[in-house]
Write an enzyme that holds these catalytic residues in place. Structure first.
Site, PDB file in Angstrom:
ATOM      1  CD  GLU A  95      32.793 -34.034  28.197  1.00  0.00           C
ATOM      2  OE1 GLU A  95      32.768 -33.708  29.722  1.00  0.00           O
ATOM      3  OE2 GLU A  95      31.842 -34.599  27.793  1.00  0.00           O
ATOM      4  CE  LYS A 134      28.369 -35.063  29.539  1.00  0.00           C
ATOM      5  NZ  LYS A 134      29.483 -34.801  29.480  1.00  0.00           N
ATOM      6  CG  HIS A 176      36.368 -30.419  31.957  1.00  0.00           C
ATOM      7  ND1 HIS A 176      36.425 -31.291  31.455  1.00  0.00           N
ATOM      8  CD2 HIS A 176      35.776 -29.062  31.522  1.00  0.00           C
ATOM      9  CE1 HIS A 176      35.358 -31.000  30.257  1.00  0.00           C
ATOM     10  NE2 HIS A 176      35.063 -29.703  30.399  1.00  0.00           N
ATOM     11  CG  ASP A 192      22.884 -48.418  17.888  1.00  0.00           C
ATOM     12  OD1 ASP A 192      22.877 -47.037  18.066  1.00  0.00           O
ATOM     13  OD2 ASP A 192      21.762 -48.825  17.352  1.00  0.00           O
TER      14      ASP A 192
END
Length: 426
Positions: A83, A261, A375, A277
């Site tokens: 991202e 998130k 972004h 993990d």
């Protein structure tokens, strides 16, 4: 040589030059990071030993977040993510935190829990008490499975048990508490649970079913805190707006899902880069966000007496440096070498700091300028590449679609065709 995480202008260099500068900043030999190069990283033969039915591999970019100081130590932090803006945003937030000492963390310990499920107990409350009466016996039996862990100061050290009403009848649930030291701990606690299950069945007269760790690692919690100057954030109004945005996430689960998130953008990137993990960590963090019965934000922002913004984050982090992909994957080993962490606690502290930095950066972008501006500026390069631009063309295509505010693949293709036409001989 101590790490210096301040490497201004790192983005202005080629990947090879960046790697050399990062190695120098970390005080390690350049060759220690060779595995970060695609040609020297995980081989197909190595991958074939890690999972079944291997047919290939997928690459994820590894960027390095700069400016981080965690518990008084500078860290250069590898982040594996696809991202755009994540690495840059975390680095910028870390830079703003340095004036007040960077990030300070605390840690509850390296404790993981295995669950043993018991069915068909005639007297479930008495069965629960029978387990407590055999506590020392059960702990000794569990620790006999992993003498190496015990020799390192870890091992099973306590139990808890509860009677649980369910849609399938009343069950008795035993929790085995294990100090796993610098391992993630899944294999250790699962082995112990399997070993004591027959004796648990004898003690309770019940049938044991599931014997496995829980990823709700609420006995392995890391907390991070940082202070940010209003001037660096954009002023007092931006501070107030970040606090208001944080309060929105704390009160509303719809907003909290996106807020968290953003936190996981940072956390997962470091977890993945170090071969830990990601699914275990993500499930643990999201379950922690719902621990009160309603899903809420994992972080909190407020003002101190001087008007500075104070950010805090609390997350369970079941990560380790021993075993698993962290040892088997050469790129993960290189990432750990770059980080310079020596214990699971240090690794968890760094990960929590990155999560808080990422969260602050996202909240600031939302409060100050809208998330799309920064972004999409970085995303434009990905769009340009998707449209077929070569390495030499990406920058020019991205610049034009940003200037024209047309950041879509079809627009990038159109701009690319125009640039190629302009540069071709008449």
């Amino acid at each position: 040589m101590a790490t210096n995480s301040r490497i201004p202008g790192l983005r202005n260099h080629t990947p090879s030059e960046r790697l050399a500068r990062v190695a120098a900043g970390a005080g390690i030999d350049r060759s220690a990071l060779d595995a970060l190069q695609p040609a020297d990283g995980l081989s197909l033969a190595q991958a074939d030993h890690m999972v079944e039915n291997v047919v290939g591999m997928i690459g994820i970019p590894v960027g390095v977040a700069t400016n981080f100081r965690v518990d008084g130590i500078d860290r250069l932090i590898p982040m594996a993510t696809e991202e755009p803006s994540v690495v840059a945003a975390a680095s910028n937030a870390a830079r703003m935190a340095r004036g007040h000492g960077g990030f300070t963390t605390s840690y509850t310990g390296d404790v993981m829990v295995a669950q043993i499920q018991m069915l068909d107990a005639v007297d479930p409350h008495a069965a629960r008490f029978a387990l407590f009466e055999a506590r020392d016996e059960l702990l000794a039996l569990a620790n006999a499975q992993d003498p190496v862990l015990v020799s390192l100061g870890g091992g099973a050290f306590d139990i808890s048990a509860r009677v649980l009403p369910t849609g399938a009848g009343t069950q008795v649930i035993l929790h085995l508490h294990v100090d796993v030291r610098d391992a993630m701990g899944a294999n250790a606690v699962n082995t112990m649970a399997e070993a004591i299950a027959p004796r648990v069945a004898e003690l309770t007269g019940a049938r044991t079913l599931l014997r496995i760790l829980t990823n709700k690692a609420d006995l392995r919690v890391t907390r991070a805190r940082a202070v940010f100057d209003p001037e660096m954030l954009g002023g007092a109004q931006v501070v107030d707006d970040i606090i208001a945005a944080s309060a929105f996430a704390e009160a509303d689960p719809y907003r909290a899902a996106t807020h968290n998130k953003g936190i996981m953008n940072g956390i997962t990137a470091v977890v993945l880069a170090t071969g830990n993990d990601t699914r275990a960590v993500e499930s643990g963090c999201h379950s922690h966000a719902a621990r009160s019965g309603s899903y809420t934000a994992l972080s909190h922002f407020e003002k101190d007496a001087e008007g500075n913004l104070v950010g805090t984050l609390e997350v369970p982090l079941a990560v380790g440096l021993v075993g698993g992909a962290t040892r088997a994957h050469p790129t993960a080993q290189a990432s750990v070498t770059l980080l310079g962490v020596q214990t699971a606690r240090e690794l968890a502290s760094v990960i929590a700091a990155v999560g808080l930095a990422q969260n602050l950066a996202a909240c600031r972008a939302l409060a100050a300028e809208g998330i799309q501006r920064g972004h999409m500026s970085l995303h434009a390069r990905t769009i340009a590449a998707s449209a077929g631009a070569t390495v030499d063309e990406v920058g020019a295509v991205a610049a034009r679609i940003i200037a024209e505010r047309r950041i879509r693949v079809e627009d990038a293709r159109e701009v690319l065709a125009e640039l190629r036409a302009e540069s071709s001989p008449a």
